[in-house]
Motif scaffolding. Structure first.
Motif, PDB file in Angstrom:
ATOM      1  N   UNK A  46       0.877  -1.232  -0.055  1.00 40.78           N
ATOM      2  CA  UNK A  46       0.188  -0.047  -0.001  1.00 40.78           C
ATOM      3  C   UNK A  46       0.653   1.267  -0.061  1.00 40.78           C
ATOM      4  N   UNK A  47       0.459   2.069  -0.880  1.00 38.36           N
ATOM      5  CA  UNK A  47       1.305   3.436  -1.005  1.00 38.36           C
ATOM      6  C   UNK A  47      -0.028   4.759  -0.880  1.00 38.36           C
ATOM      7  N   UNK A  48      -1.111   4.371  -0.746  1.00 37.04           N
ATOM      8  CA  UNK A  48      -2.170   5.532  -0.712  1.00 37.04           C
ATOM      9  C   UNK A  48      -2.957   5.456   0.557  1.00 37.04           C
ATOM     10  N   UNK A  49      -3.521   4.346   1.045  1.00 41.28           N
ATOM     11  CA  UNK A  49      -4.275   4.503   1.974  1.00 41.28           C
ATOM     12  C   UNK A  49      -3.998   4.774   3.371  1.00 41.28           C
ATOM     13  N   UNK A  50      -2.743   3.998   3.753  1.00 44.91           N
ATOM     14  CA  UNK A  50      -2.506   4.212   5.067  1.00 44.91           C
ATOM     15  C   UNK A  50      -2.058   5.724   5.586  1.00 44.91           C
TER      16      UNK A  50
END
Length: 190
Positions: free
Chosen positions: A140-144
């Motif tokens: 993940x690169x967007x959500x966290x």
């Protein structure tokens, strides 16, 4: 031909074992947030990016119809992915902007590194004072990065989209089970 199949099973089992150790605490926190939202009469919305969209729809379905026993429906709605929309990337965000209220809950699922539609939905939820439970993965690169201190991330310990998808389905089943057990404890005795 047997060796590649065995390797897939082995990778799945290894991800399961790692998940059992790493995800217990965030899964319990997410379950508490879900139950608290439901008991306070808040709405729950869910959406998923790409192949995680099916797991989001499954979550909505089992929360409405019941997983382990007959019960009243929980107010959980899967956001629809209208591929004919003028601005496809904003389709989830538009729905949250239209109906989301402060303290409602948004459950987002992502099986890959990029989640532009989910990220925009999260931004809309944050602007409306909503809480977020995010089921993500090691890629993940967007959500966290969009989560606040009151939100919960359940990060599946894998970068393999197939393994992540398998675990998303398992995790949404677990969240539903936790909600049912907490809200209807008498049914556990039956």
């Amino acid at each position: 031909m047997e060796e590649p199949v065995k390797a897939i099973f082995t990778e799945c089992i290894q991800t399961q074992i790692a998940s059992a150790d790493l995800l217990q605490e965030p899964l319990l926190r997410a379950g508490e947030l879900l139950v608290d939202s439901l008991l306070r009469g808040q709405k729950v919305y869910c959406c998923g990016e790409s192949m995680a969209h099916a797991s989001a729809r499954h979550f909505s379905h089992i929360m409405l119809t019941g997983l382990q026993f007959d019960r009243p429906p929980f107010p959980v709605n899967a956001l629809h992915a209208d591929f004919g929309a003028n601005e496809h990337q904003a389709i989830f965000a538009q729905q949250i902007s239209a109906v989301g209220q402060p303290n409602d809950l948004l459950v987002v699922l992502s099986a890959g590194a990029q989640a532009p539609r989910v990220s925009r939905a999260m931004e809309a939820a944050l602007s409306r004072g909503m809480l977020i439970v995010a089921l993500t993965n090691d890629a993940d690169q967007d959500v966290a990065g969009l989560l606040g201190p009151d939100d919960v991330e359940i990060r599946i310990p894998s970068r393999n989209a197939a393994r992540v998808s398998e675990h998303l389905l398992q995790l949404v089943n677990m969240l539903c089970s936790l909600a049912e057990q907490q809200i209807f404890p008498q049914e556990d005795d039956a």
